[in-house]
Scaffold this active site. Structure first.
Site, short mmCIF file in Angstrom:
data_model
loop_
_atom_site.label_atom_id
_atom_site.label_comp_id
_atom_site.label_asym_id
_atom_site.label_seq_id
_atom_site.Cartn_x
_atom_site.Cartn_y
_atom_site.Cartn_z
CD GLU A 26 -1.10 0.79 3.62
OE1 GLU A 26 -1.54 1.94 3.42
OE2 GLU A 26 -1.30 0.15 4.67
CE LYS A 88 -6.84 7.27 5.61
NZ LYS A 88 -7.25 7.60 6.99
CB VAL A 108 -5.80 -1.70 4.24
CG1 VAL A 108 -6.27 -3.15 4.12
CG2 VAL A 108 -4.47 -1.64 5.00
CG ASP A 140 -13.78 6.53 12.64
OD1 ASP A 140 -13.62 5.74 11.69
OD2 ASP A 140 -13.02 7.48 12.86
CB SER A 142 -11.16 1.26 9.07
OG SER A 142 -10.46 1.25 7.83
CE LYS A 161 0.08 1.61 14.61
NZ LYS A 161 0.61 2.64 13.75
N1 PSU Z 1 -2.86 1.64 10.80
C1 PSU Z 1 -1.53 1.63 10.96
N2 PSU Z 1 -0.74 2.19 9.99
C2 PSU Z 1 -1.29 2.76 8.86
C3 PSU Z 1 -2.71 2.75 8.71
C4 PSU Z 1 -3.46 2.19 9.70
O1 PSU Z 1 -1.03 1.13 11.95
O2 PSU Z 1 -0.55 3.28 8.01
C5 PSU Z 1 -3.33 3.35 7.46
C6 PSU Z 1 -3.61 2.25 6.42
O3 PSU Z 1 -3.44 2.79 5.13
C7 PSU Z 1 -5.07 1.94 6.66
C8 PSU Z 1 -5.61 3.30 6.97
O4 PSU Z 1 -5.72 1.34 5.57
O5 PSU Z 1 -4.60 3.91 7.78
C9 PSU Z 1 -6.94 3.26 7.68
O6 PSU Z 1 -7.50 4.54 7.71
P1 PSU Z 1 -9.02 4.73 8.17
O7 PSU Z 1 -9.03 4.33 9.64
O8 PSU Z 1 -9.32 6.17 7.95
O9 PSU Z 1 -9.84 3.81 7.34
MN MN Z 2 -12.49 6.21 9.88
#
Ligand code: PSU
Ligand code: MN
Length: 308
Positions: A26, A88, A108, A140, A142, A161
Site C-alpha cells: 500500500e 488518502k 488497505v 468510525d 474503517s 493497532k
Molecule cells: N494503521 C496503521 N498504519 C497505517 C494505517 C493504519 O497502523 O498506516 C493506514 C492504512 O493505510 C489503513 C488506513 O488502511 O490507515 C486506515 O485509515 P481509516 O481508519 O481512515 O480507514
Molecule cells: Mn475512519
C-alpha cells in the site's frame, strides 16, 4: 488481468502472466504513515525484501487518474515527498480521483480493490484499520473491514493497532466471515506488541498452511479476504506501558482538537511517533519488512497451488 483504468508495471504483468508470485503493497503508509525521508527508504527496502524472497512487488496508488499496480522508484518518491499532501484513497475516494485525473495514496481498502482488479491475491502492510474506540457513538469503522469482507485478498499485517478497539474489530470481522490467522502465534498481535488479550481463529506455522486456507476459501466461492497476523519481531516490540501512555495521550489530543473522519488515523499515527521519540517508527519499519517477507513466502506457496 487487464482493465482500461489500470496500469500494470511490466514486471508485475509478466509475473502475473506466468503465474509467478506477486505481493501488493500500500501507499498510504508511505504518504501518511511515516515521515520523509524514512518513508521513501522504507518503501524501497520493502520492495527489495519482497524480491529477495522470490516475489515481485506491486506498490499500489492512483496517479493522474490511473490505477497503478507496480510503481517506478520515481513514482514512489513522488508519493513519499508529497506526504500528507497526497490524498488518502479508500474505496469511496477512487471514483472521484479517477474521474478528475487526480492522485492518491491507497489505504488497505483502496489497495485491496486495485490488487483484486490486477489479479494479485497477497498484500503486505503494517497495520489494518478497524473499529475505533468510541465507535458506538462516532460510527468510525474503517472501510478496510468492509473491504476484507468482500474482496478476495489476503492481508499480511502486524495486527490492528491498539489505537483501535481490538475486541470490536474482531467481532466485526467474525460477523463478516473474515478469517483471522496467527502466524506462529495463538494470540492476536496488536502492532507494537506481540500479544493482545485476544486470540486468533487459528494458529498456522508455515506459509504453505496459510496458502491452503486461502485456496480453500476461494475454491468454496467465499469471496472475501483474510487477515494474516504476524507479530512484530521480538527485538522491536515496545514496552506495553510506553505505547499505552502514548496512545492515551494521542486519543485525548484528537478529542481536544476535534479530529475525526479520514484525518483521525493519520493524526493518531503521527502523534504516537512524536510521543515515543521515534522508537515506534523503528518498530513500524521492522514489522513492515517482516510482513513483506512472510507475504512473499505466502504468495510463493499460493502460486504453487495453482488457481483456486
Ligand atoms: N494503521 C496503521 N498504519 C497505517 C494505517 C493504519 O497502523 O498506516 C493506514 C492504512 O493505510 C489503513 C488506513 O488502511 O490507515 C486506515 O485509515 P481509516 O481508519 O481512515 O480507514
Ligand atoms: Mn475512519
Amino acid at each position: 488481468m487487464s482493465h482500461p483504468l489500470l496500469d500494470l508495471h511490466p514486471d508485475v504483468a509478466r509475473a502475473l502472466g506466468e503465474g509467478r508470485p506477486v505481493v501488493a503493497l500500500e501507499s498510504t503508509i508511505v504518504s501518511h504513515g511515516m515521515p520523509w525521508p524514512r518513508n521513501l527508504e522504507t518503501a524501497l527496502a520493502v520492495e527489495a525484501e519482497v524480491r529477495a524472497h522470490g516475489a515481485v512487488p506491486a506498490t499500489i496508488a492512483v496517479l493522474d487518474g490511473r490505477l497503478k499496480a507496480g510503481l517506478a522508484p520515481g513514482e514512489i518518491e513522488r508519493i513519499a515527498r508529497a506526504g500528507p499532501q497526497m490524498a488518502k484513497a479508500s474505496r469511496r475516494d477512487l471514483p472521484l480521483l479517477v474521474s478528475r485525473g487526480g492522485s492518491g495514496a491507497t489505504t488497505v481498502a483502496g489497495t485491496m480493490i486495485v490488487a483484486a482488479l490486477a489479479g494479485i491475491r497477497v498484500f503486505a502492510t503494517g497495520g489494518i484499520g478497524g473499529v475505533h474506540r468510541g465507535a458506538e457513538t462516532s460510527f468510525d469503522i474503517s472501510a478496510d473491514l468492509q473491504e476484507l469482507a468482500r474482496t478476495p485478498v489476503a492481508v499480511v499485517c502486524a495486527g490492528p493497532k491498539s489505537i483501535l478497539d481490538l475486541g470490536l474489530t474482531l467481532e466485526y470481522l467474525e460477523t463478516h466471515g473474515v478469517p483471522v490467522l496467527g502466524y506462529r502465534t495463538d494470540r492476536l498481535p496488536d502492532f507494537f506488541s506481540r500479544e493482545s488479550p485476544f486470540g486468533v481463529d487459528a494458529r498456522l506455522d508455515e506459509p504453505t498452511d496459510i496458502a491452503r486456507v486461502m485456496h480453500a476459501q476461494w475454491s468454496l466461492g467465499l469471496t472475501g479476504g483474510l487477515v494474516i497476523a504476524n507479530p512484530v519481531p521480538a527485538e522491536h516490540a515496545m514496552p506495553r506501558e510506553v505505547i499505552d501512555r502514548a496512545i492515551t495521550q494521542a486519543l485525548a489530543d484528537a478529542r481536544a482538537q476535534g479530529v475525526a473522519g479520514k484525518a483521525l488515523t493519520p493524526f493518531l499515527l503521527e502523534r504516537i511517533n512524536a510521543l515515543t521519540g521515534g522508537s515506534s517508527l523503528a518498530a513500524n519499519i521492522a514489522l513492515v519488512l517482516n510482513n513483506a517477507r512472510l507475504a512473499a513466502q505466502v504468495a510463493s506457496a499460493y502460486a504453487r497451488l495453482g488457481p483456486a
